[in-house]
Design an enzyme around this catalytic site. Structure first.
Site, PDB file in Angstrom:
ATOM      1  N   ASP A 169       1.000  -1.311   0.104  1.00  0.00           N
ATOM      2  CA  ASP A 169       0.022   0.204  -0.047  1.00  0.00           C
ATOM      3  C   ASP A 169       0.814   1.242  -0.067  1.00  0.00           C
ATOM      4  OD1 ASP A 169      -2.379   1.405  -0.223  1.00  0.00           O
ATOM      5  OD2 ASP A 169      -2.797   1.465   2.123  1.00  0.00           O
ATOM      6  N   ASP A 207      -3.076  -4.490  -5.301  1.00  0.00           N
ATOM      7  CA  ASP A 207      -2.610  -3.000  -5.700  1.00  0.00           C
ATOM      8  C   ASP A 207      -0.939  -3.300  -5.837  1.00  0.00           C
ATOM      9  OD1 ASP A 207      -4.720  -1.919  -4.942  1.00  0.00           O
ATOM     10  OD2 ASP A 207      -4.337  -1.362  -2.866  1.00  0.00           O
ATOM     11  N   ASP A 359     -13.748   1.456   5.779  1.00  0.00           N
ATOM     12  CA  ASP A 359     -12.433   2.090   5.061  1.00  0.00           C
ATOM     13  C   ASP A 359     -11.728   3.078   5.922  1.00  0.00           C
ATOM     14  OD1 ASP A 359     -13.440   0.605   2.770  1.00  0.00           O
ATOM     15  OD2 ASP A 359     -14.399   2.284   2.117  1.00  0.00           O
TER      16      ASP A 359
END
Length: 379
Positions: A169, A207, A359
């Site tokens: 991330d 990702d 989130d």
């Protein structure tokens, strides 16, 4: 930016619960097996380029993570505009629903809550991915084996998310991962050792490819080499494992650019890949993701059998017009998880991001929010 989307650490064990879509009663939310990023929203898109694919926002600027809006046209059997009302029959092969998850825990603990029945039938009774985020190889083999064997015992296919790449991330909300690539390679070896020899789906490092711009050219090349190795190790360990690589989502990188990156990471090689995944933790509509992943696959090349899986967990209303990715209001559940999509080259619709896990705006990243879950379920 997987930020708080689907990962919720489960005390040193399989945190993600993979529920079987039709059939067993499992929960749609999976816990993070070994404690991973607090949230994993599937970047909506970076400020200009999608920042972090794992965040839940739709546009590349917010956070490249898939936000969950699959753009695909609703099918006659499961119109995208219809609210899910409970488990539906799947095809001959069904997804596994792991018995442990935050949403299932909440439903058990709150039988008298007026929201409980809706959350149970529309979220907790659906299959979802199980995330493995603890970079310690000492525990991951047993954790993976518990989920893989649970699916095999019920003739269901579990979905496992490997999420421990170094610099995960890019230092965002879901930062973490193994200390270096040597440690990561050892972790993948341990992960693969738990797969067994039955059918499983592995979502390999959300990702890690789409969000690789934060790395130097040398660092990116090293990461991609480890991903090539990872795909090969997983498929060598379990020839029936289906391994999918990170395609970001339709509002992130252009198909040609993403295909170039995917090729370098081994996604076009049949010995390390079965295709790509998109929209993890994002909100993009299913038809948009279908069109996008087909373009990526065309540009990628490779054997004709390569396909795509799409995260449809929260994309029932599409992505917010303003690009908000953090627990945006007005969203709802997307198409139920299934291995029967009726769309060429689209192998499955999956709930990779766990509906109701915050989130970071409706609660701590990765924490279960019954209020948000209820909103998603009601649409």
């Amino acid at each position: 930016m997987i930020a708080a989307a689907s990962l919720v650490a489960v005390a040193a064990t399989v945190t993600g619960a993979m529920a079987g879509l039709n059939g067993d009663g499992g929960t749609a939310e999976a816990r993070t097996l070994s404690g991973g990023p607090p949230g994993h929203p599937s970047h909506p898109g970076p400020a200009s380029p999608p920042p972090s694919p794992s965040t839940t926002s739709p546009a590349p600027q917010a956070s490249p993570r898939p936000s969950g809006t699959a753009d695909a046209r609703p099918s006659a059997e499961e119109p995208e505009t219809d609210r899910p009302t409970g488990p539906r029959p799947d095809g001959p092969v069904k997804l596994y629903r792991h018995p442990e998850s935050q949403v299932r825990d909440w439903v058990r603990a709150h039988p008298d809550d007026p929201r409980s029945a809706v959350i149970a039938s529309r979220i907790a009774d659906r299959p979802a991915a199980v995330w493995f985020t603890d970079p310690d190889p000492a525990t991951v083999t047993a954790e993976v084996a518990a989920v893989a064997s649970g699916g095999a015992e019920r003739d269901r296919v579990p979905v496992l998310v490997a999420y421990a790449i170094p610099d995960r991330d890019c230092g965002g909300a879901s930062q973490g991962g193994a200390r270096n690539l040597d440690a990561y390679d050892a972790w993948i070896d341990a992960f693969a050792a738990g797969l067994g020899d039955d059918e499983v789906i592995v979502i390999l490092e959300p990702d890690a490819i789409a969000q690789s711009d934060c790395l130097s050219a040398d660092e990116r090349a090293d990461r991609f080499a480890s991903l090539v190795r990872a795909g090969r190790v997983l498929k060598d360990a379990d020839p029936r494992a289906r391994v999918y690589h990170d395609a970001g989502h339709s509002q992130w990188n252009a198909p040609d650019k993403q295909a170039t990156l995917l090729r370098l990471a081994g996604a076009a090689a049949p010995d390390s890949s079965d295709g790509v995944f998109s929209n993890v933790s994002n909100f993009n509509r299913t038809d948009a993701e279908i069109a996008y992943t087909r373009q990526v696959l065309d540009a990628l090349g490779g054997p004709p059998g390569l396909g795509a899986v799409i995260d449809t967990s929260r994309n029932g209303n599409g992505a917010p017009a303003d690009g908000t990715w953090c627990d945006p209001p007005g969203r709802r559940l997307g198409r139920p998880p299934t291995l029967t999509t009726g769309e060429s080259r689209i192998d499955a619709y999956l709930w990779v991001k766990l509906p109701g896990e915050a989130d970071g705006c409706r609660g701590e990243a990765g924490a279960f929010s019954p209020g948000y879950a209820y909103e998603l379920a009601r649409g």
